[in-house]
Motif scaffolding. Structure first.
Motif, mmCIF file in Angstrom:
data_model
loop_
_atom_site.group_PDB
_atom_site.id
_atom_site.type_symbol
_atom_site.label_atom_id
_atom_site.label_comp_id
_atom_site.label_asym_id
_atom_site.label_seq_id
_atom_site.Cartn_x
_atom_site.Cartn_y
_atom_site.Cartn_z
ATOM 1 N N LEU A 1 67.161 69.856 25.764
ATOM 2 C CA LEU A 1 67.008 69.007 26.931
ATOM 3 C C LEU A 1 65.525 68.714 27.089
ATOM 4 C CD1 LEU A 1 69.402 70.745 29.488
ATOM 5 C CD2 LEU A 1 69.867 68.768 28.030
ATOM 6 N N GLY A 2 65.207 67.542 27.567
ATOM 7 C CA GLY A 2 63.809 67.173 27.737
ATOM 8 C C GLY A 2 63.704 65.712 28.102
ATOM 9 N N SER A 3 62.749 65.038 27.490
ATOM 10 C CA SER A 3 62.591 63.618 27.785
ATOM 11 C C SER A 3 62.329 62.863 26.492
ATOM 12 C CB SER A 3 61.457 63.386 28.778
ATOM 13 O OG SER A 3 60.246 63.836 28.217
ATOM 14 N N GLY A 4 62.541 61.588 26.556
ATOM 15 C CA GLY A 4 62.273 60.733 25.420
ATOM 16 C C GLY A 4 63.507 60.061 24.857
ATOM 17 N N LEU A 5 64.644 60.725 24.896
ATOM 18 C CA LEU A 5 65.904 60.152 24.425
ATOM 19 C C LEU A 5 66.924 60.200 25.556
ATOM 20 C CD1 LEU A 5 66.176 61.954 20.987
ATOM 21 C CD2 LEU A 5 65.953 59.508 21.291
ATOM 22 N N MET A 6 67.550 59.082 25.822
ATOM 23 C CA MET A 6 68.558 59.028 26.884
ATOM 24 C C MET A 6 69.939 58.847 26.254
ATOM 25 S SD MET A 6 69.688 59.058 29.941
ATOM 26 C CE MET A 6 68.432 58.853 31.153
ATOM 27 N N LEU A 7 70.854 59.703 26.651
ATOM 28 C CA LEU A 7 72.246 59.581 26.244
ATOM 29 C C LEU A 7 73.052 59.262 27.495
ATOM 30 C CD1 LEU A 7 74.277 61.858 23.936
ATOM 31 C CD2 LEU A 7 75.184 61.250 26.157
ATOM 32 N N ARG A 8 73.872 58.224 27.382
ATOM 33 C CA ARG A 8 74.763 57.841 28.479
ATOM 34 C C ARG A 8 76.136 57.627 27.879
ATOM 35 N NH1 ARG A 8 76.923 52.945 30.497
ATOM 36 N NH2 ARG A 8 77.369 53.048 32.715
ATOM 37 N N GLY A 9 77.125 58.259 28.464
ATOM 38 C CA GLY A 9 78.496 58.097 27.997
ATOM 39 C C GLY A 9 79.407 57.732 29.145
ATOM 40 N N LEU B 1 67.287 64.027 26.361
ATOM 41 C CA LEU B 1 67.028 64.945 25.269
ATOM 42 C C LEU B 1 65.578 64.827 24.824
ATOM 43 C CD1 LEU B 1 70.328 63.965 23.548
ATOM 44 C CD2 LEU B 1 69.874 66.214 24.535
ATOM 45 N N ASP B 2 65.049 65.903 24.304
ATOM 46 C CA ASP B 2 63.653 65.968 23.895
ATOM 47 C C ASP B 2 63.451 65.227 22.573
ATOM 48 O OD1 ASP B 2 61.307 67.218 22.411
ATOM 49 O OD2 ASP B 2 61.069 68.092 24.415
ATOM 50 N N LYS B 3 62.648 64.171 22.609
ATOM 51 C CA LYS B 3 62.418 63.332 21.427
ATOM 52 C C LYS B 3 61.675 64.105 20.342
ATOM 53 C CE LYS B 3 59.938 59.604 22.155
ATOM 54 N NZ LYS B 3 59.418 58.220 22.307
ATOM 55 N N GLN B 4 60.672 64.882 20.709
ATOM 56 C CA GLN B 4 59.892 65.632 19.719
ATOM 57 C C GLN B 4 60.756 66.677 19.028
ATOM 58 O OE1 GLN B 4 56.733 64.867 18.854
ATOM 59 N NE2 GLN B 4 56.854 66.376 17.235
ATOM 60 N N ALA B 5 61.557 67.401 19.792
ATOM 61 C CA ALA B 5 62.455 68.396 19.204
ATOM 62 C C ALA B 5 63.451 67.720 18.269
ATOM 63 C CB ALA B 5 63.182 69.164 20.306
#
Length: 154
Positions: A110-118, A98-102
């Protein structure tokens, strides 16, 4: 939906020396229930720079439901559903970046900076079963989320 067929959800992000820790934490909190405790671990980058790892594991059904229901806020939720096969591995783990700045601005993209794992509950523990389970769960949560835009053409 009384329960969510995920064993847990992990969220993780890095706060680099050039970033404001409070802003990075605020971005992570976009996906977390109120008063969730965030773990902090200080590590060092390749060049000796400080990196703070912010992470959380949620295992209670209400907490997992909260996190997953935020995904219904994705502008192209239908696109995420179309990509589920690529986002679930052979160990029944669901991954999304997920996009950290957003997120700092309260948006879900969706983007980069935050990772979600389930970890998807699947019996038997096979990718095909995990895919079916995750698809049903995410679609159900999206249906329960007011104002969720689930149509890619909307």
């Amino acid at each position: 939906m009384s329960s969510v067929p995920f064993h847990y959800v992990d969220l993780r992000t890095f706060c680099y020396a050039t970033e404001d820790e409070k802003r990075v934490e605020a971005a992570l909190r976009t996906f977390l229930p109120e008063d969730t405790e965030i773990e902090r671990e200080v590590t060092e980058g390749h060049h000796g720079d400080r990196i703070l790892v912010l992470s959380v594991r949620l295992e209670r059904a209400d907490e997992v439901r909260y996190v997953l229901s935020t995904l219904a806020g994705l502008e192209n939720f239908a696109g995420l559903m179309d990509e589920l096969e690529d986002r679930i591995d052979e160990n029944c783990a669901f991954y999304i970046q997920l996009d950290k700045q957003a997120a700092f601005h309260g948006d879900v993209e969706l983007g980069s900076g935050l990772m979600l794992r389930g970890k998807v509950e699947a019996y038997p523990a096979k990718k095909e079963r995990a895919l079916e389970t995750a698809e049903e769960a995410l679609a159900g949560l999206a249906d329960e989320t007011p104002g969720a835009d689930r149509d890619a053409d909307a």
